[in-house]
Design a protein around this motif. Structure first.
Motif, mmCIF file in Angstrom:
data_model
loop_
_atom_site.group_PDB
_atom_site.id
_atom_site.type_symbol
_atom_site.label_atom_id
_atom_site.label_comp_id
_atom_site.label_asym_id
_atom_site.label_seq_id
_atom_site.Cartn_x
_atom_site.Cartn_y
_atom_site.Cartn_z
ATOM 1 N N LEU A 444 -74.965 -111.810 -32.071
ATOM 2 C CA LEU A 444 -73.910 -110.795 -31.901
ATOM 3 C C LEU A 444 -74.537 -109.473 -32.088
ATOM 4 O O LEU A 444 -73.736 -108.471 -32.437
ATOM 5 C CB LEU A 444 -72.350 -111.265 -31.656
ATOM 6 N N LEU A 445 -75.482 -109.925 -33.154
ATOM 7 C CA LEU A 445 -75.196 -108.420 -34.092
ATOM 8 C C LEU A 445 -76.816 -107.477 -33.255
ATOM 9 O O LEU A 445 -76.868 -106.879 -34.690
ATOM 10 C CB LEU A 445 -75.404 -109.128 -35.955
ATOM 11 N N HIS A 446 -77.387 -108.180 -33.235
ATOM 12 C CA HIS A 446 -78.198 -107.059 -32.241
ATOM 13 C C HIS A 446 -78.815 -105.441 -32.272
ATOM 14 O O HIS A 446 -79.458 -105.301 -32.667
ATOM 15 C CB HIS A 446 -79.227 -107.434 -31.351
ATOM 16 N N ARG A 447 -77.364 -105.143 -31.891
ATOM 17 C CA ARG A 447 -77.247 -104.193 -31.791
ATOM 18 C C ARG A 447 -76.848 -102.981 -32.883
ATOM 19 O O ARG A 447 -76.930 -101.847 -32.607
ATOM 20 C CB ARG A 447 -75.713 -103.383 -30.970
ATOM 21 N N GLY A 448 -76.680 -103.221 -33.804
ATOM 22 C CA GLY A 448 -77.212 -102.824 -35.157
ATOM 23 C C GLY A 448 -75.126 -102.345 -35.600
ATOM 24 O O GLY A 448 -75.026 -101.390 -36.348
ATOM 25 N N ARG A 449 -74.376 -103.112 -34.652
ATOM 26 C CA ARG A 449 -72.935 -102.150 -35.468
ATOM 27 C C ARG A 449 -72.328 -103.380 -35.802
ATOM 28 O O ARG A 449 -72.355 -104.392 -36.049
ATOM 29 C CB ARG A 449 -72.161 -102.320 -33.885
ATOM 30 N N GLY A 450 -70.685 -102.826 -36.231
ATOM 31 C CA GLY A 450 -69.774 -103.858 -37.133
ATOM 32 C C GLY A 450 -69.046 -104.963 -36.073
ATOM 33 O O GLY A 450 -69.126 -104.848 -35.281
ATOM 34 N N LEU A 451 -69.035 -105.656 -36.403
ATOM 35 C CA LEU A 451 -68.122 -106.721 -35.796
ATOM 36 C C LEU A 451 -66.853 -107.251 -36.561
ATOM 37 O O LEU A 451 -66.744 -108.229 -37.559
ATOM 38 C CB LEU A 451 -68.811 -108.200 -35.488
ATOM 39 N N LEU A 452 -65.750 -107.532 -35.860
ATOM 40 C CA LEU A 452 -64.715 -108.120 -36.498
ATOM 41 C C LEU A 452 -64.308 -109.719 -35.291
ATOM 42 O O LEU A 452 -64.499 -110.020 -34.332
ATOM 43 C CB LEU A 452 -63.085 -107.642 -35.950
ATOM 44 N N LEU A 453 -64.691 -110.631 -36.184
ATOM 45 C CA LEU A 453 -64.356 -112.496 -35.910
ATOM 46 C C LEU A 453 -63.447 -112.486 -36.029
ATOM 47 O O LEU A 453 -63.324 -112.859 -37.170
ATOM 48 C CB LEU A 453 -65.322 -112.581 -36.466
#
Length: 514
Positions: A444-453
């Protein structure tokens, strides 16, 4: 919200209006001419297309930053040295969808025996899905990373050396050796240990000069393998820096330590190898027909600053050290991952005021630690009786799991904890590739963005959805309610309160849109 919901703003990679207003920047100089202000050719110019420069260019392109990579060499590196990707670098490659392709070209080895070549296996339960070392030819990894950057839209120009630059409140004017002048908002020196960018910037590079050299090359030999094996085994009882290892049919990789430092800048000769082999082993093993020959010293230096205004340093331009433990390439690639999203945020106009300064604040101490552990390893590789006694003691201590684990995690960079504030032990650390309902977290991190799980399914990233993705998954393999991940995979926040989350979103991802 529905369980396992993953949301991302589909327009987040589209063009947006840049905010190029510059704040205070030390060391700024007037632009060479008013015309330079009229048009900026690029957002970022990267000097050097090694692994660090190529990875940085790719990270910037994930955010539509206009990137030009300048490489002084006309052709890619041809010397087929093997380099090793450690656990953290393998994780980063997985985060960007590169790992499967890289694995096709490398060879996995157990994650052990790194620290001063002390032969201890790694603990079986290291906290990573990629707990191994990947040996891969240096030209191959450089080609793969450069290709990745170009595929994303980075421009690479070979045969172009930086000869000078001037920076002002709006950007940097870069002059090439051929006289051409280019203009960008930022310049990043990824141009190696003899970095032209660092020297022109006037940044101090304190440390220790080389005291000893090592000759390395690939050569054919003229004696049976059994004779080589017996002699190498005998010598390595006291000198772990000496090695003759079969590389391919009839070809050996030869590593020979040399006392003192040569004043010659050019590669060593075949006669240099023969002479040093006879001095150490009593024979030159009949070496002949070299594929390539090189020499390197054991200098240890660290740039005083990673940023002066609109010019930054990364990789070997910021730090050099002996190759003991195989950390150099990994340290540079990890610099690029830390810097890329922060510099992109600055260019895209949403970076909080101090975000770019956290690059130096976070990575400089990491490099200090690497330099210290390589200094320690070099002492443990000494043939002096005192150093050998300490080595024997440490070898015994590494039988304790805690000691062995501590050293393995240090060398492989999975022990890094950035100072993002007080909180649980996971805060500031990287999050392993845990299982989520959609497969694996790193996918889910391929685009280099932050992520809220979000395991509570109650929170939102509304206002930041152009920079931060959202995953609601109560089944995620976490023992905390929610985590906010930065684009480099480090945990920026842990909790379950929306107002507290909003504060941390603003801290790392700027003010909400709209």
């Amino acid at each position: 919200m529905n369980s396992s919901q993953f949301s991302a703003d589909p327009s987040s990679n589209g063009a947006v209006e840049h905010d190029f207003t510059g704040g205070d920047a030390p060391g700024l100089q007037p632009s060479a001419s008013g015309a330079d202000h009229a048009l900026l050719d690029f957002d970022v110019i990267v000097a050097g297309c090694g692994p660090t420069g190529a990875m940085l260019a790719a990270e910037l392109r994930l955010h539509d930053v206009r990137v030009l990579v300048l490489e002084k060499e006309t052709e890619p590196v041809s010397v087929v040295r093997l380099v090793g990707l450690h656990i953290r670098s393998l994780e980063l490659m997985a985060m960007r969808g590169l790992l499967d392709r890289i694995l096709e070209h490398g060879r996995r080895r157990p994650a052990g025996g790194f620290f001063a070549a002390i032969p201890k296996s790694a603990p079986k339960d290291l906290d990573s899905a990629h707990a191994y070392l990947l040996g891969i030819p240096q030209p191959t990894i450089e080609q793969l990373l450069e290709g990745h950057a170009v595929k994303l839209g980075a421009q690479v120009r070979r045969g172009c050396a930086v000869a000078g630059f001037e920076q002002d409140d709006e950007g940097v004017t870069v002059e090439l050796a051929a006289g051409e002048r280019l203009r960008a908002h930022y310049l990043v020196g990824c141009d190696g240990g003899r970095s032209t960018v660092r020297k022109l910037l006037g940044v101090g590079f304190p440390g220790e000069p080389s005291r000893n050299e090592t000759l390395m090359g690939e050569l054919e030999v003229g004696v049976p393998q059994e004779e080589i094996t017996a002699k190498v085994t005998e010598i390595r009882e006291t000198d772990k820096r000496f090695s003759l290892a079969p590389f391919r049919e009839g070809v050996y990789r030869v590593v020979v330590p040399v006392a003192g430092v040569s004043d010659r800048a050019e590669p060593p000769t075949l006669d240099d190898f023969k002479q040093q082999l006879r001095a150490i082993a009593g024979t030159d093993f009949g070496v002949h027909s070299p594929r390539w020959l090189s020499r390197f010293g054991d200098a240890t230096r660290l740039a005083e600053r990673y940023r002066v205004g609109r010019v930054l340093l990364a990789g070997d331009a910021a730090h050099i050290h002996p190759p003991t433990g195989g950390q150099g390439l990994n340290l540079g690639v990890q610099d690029a991952f830390n810097l890329g999203w922060k510099l992109a945020a600055q260019i895209r106009g949403w970076a909080p005021e101090t975000l770019l300064d956290t690059y130096h604040a976070e990575r400089h101490p990491v490099a200090e630690d690497v330099l210290d552990n390589t200094r320690a390893q070099m002492e443990l590789l000494s043939t002096e009786p005192g150093a050998q006694a300490v080595r024997r003691l440490l070898t015994e201590l590494m039988d304790f799991d805690e000691v062995n684990r501590y050293l393995i995690e240090k060398i492989t960079a999975i022990d890094i904890r950035y100072d993002v504030g007080e909180g649980p032990n996971l805060l500031g650390r990287r999050l392993r590739d845990i299982d989520v309902a959609q497969g694996h977290l790193y996918g889910l991190l391929h685009r280099g963005r932050g992520l809220l799980l979000d395991r509570t399914e109650r929170l939102t990233v509304d206002g930041w959805s152009d920079r931060v993705d959202y995953l609601a998954d109560p089944t995620a393999a976490l023992d905390v309610p929610c985590v906010l991940l930065r684009p480099d995979g480090h945990v920026a926040w842990i909790g379950d309160d929306q107002r507290d989350l909003d504060d941390h979103l603003s801290r790392w991802f700027g003010e909400p849109a709209g």
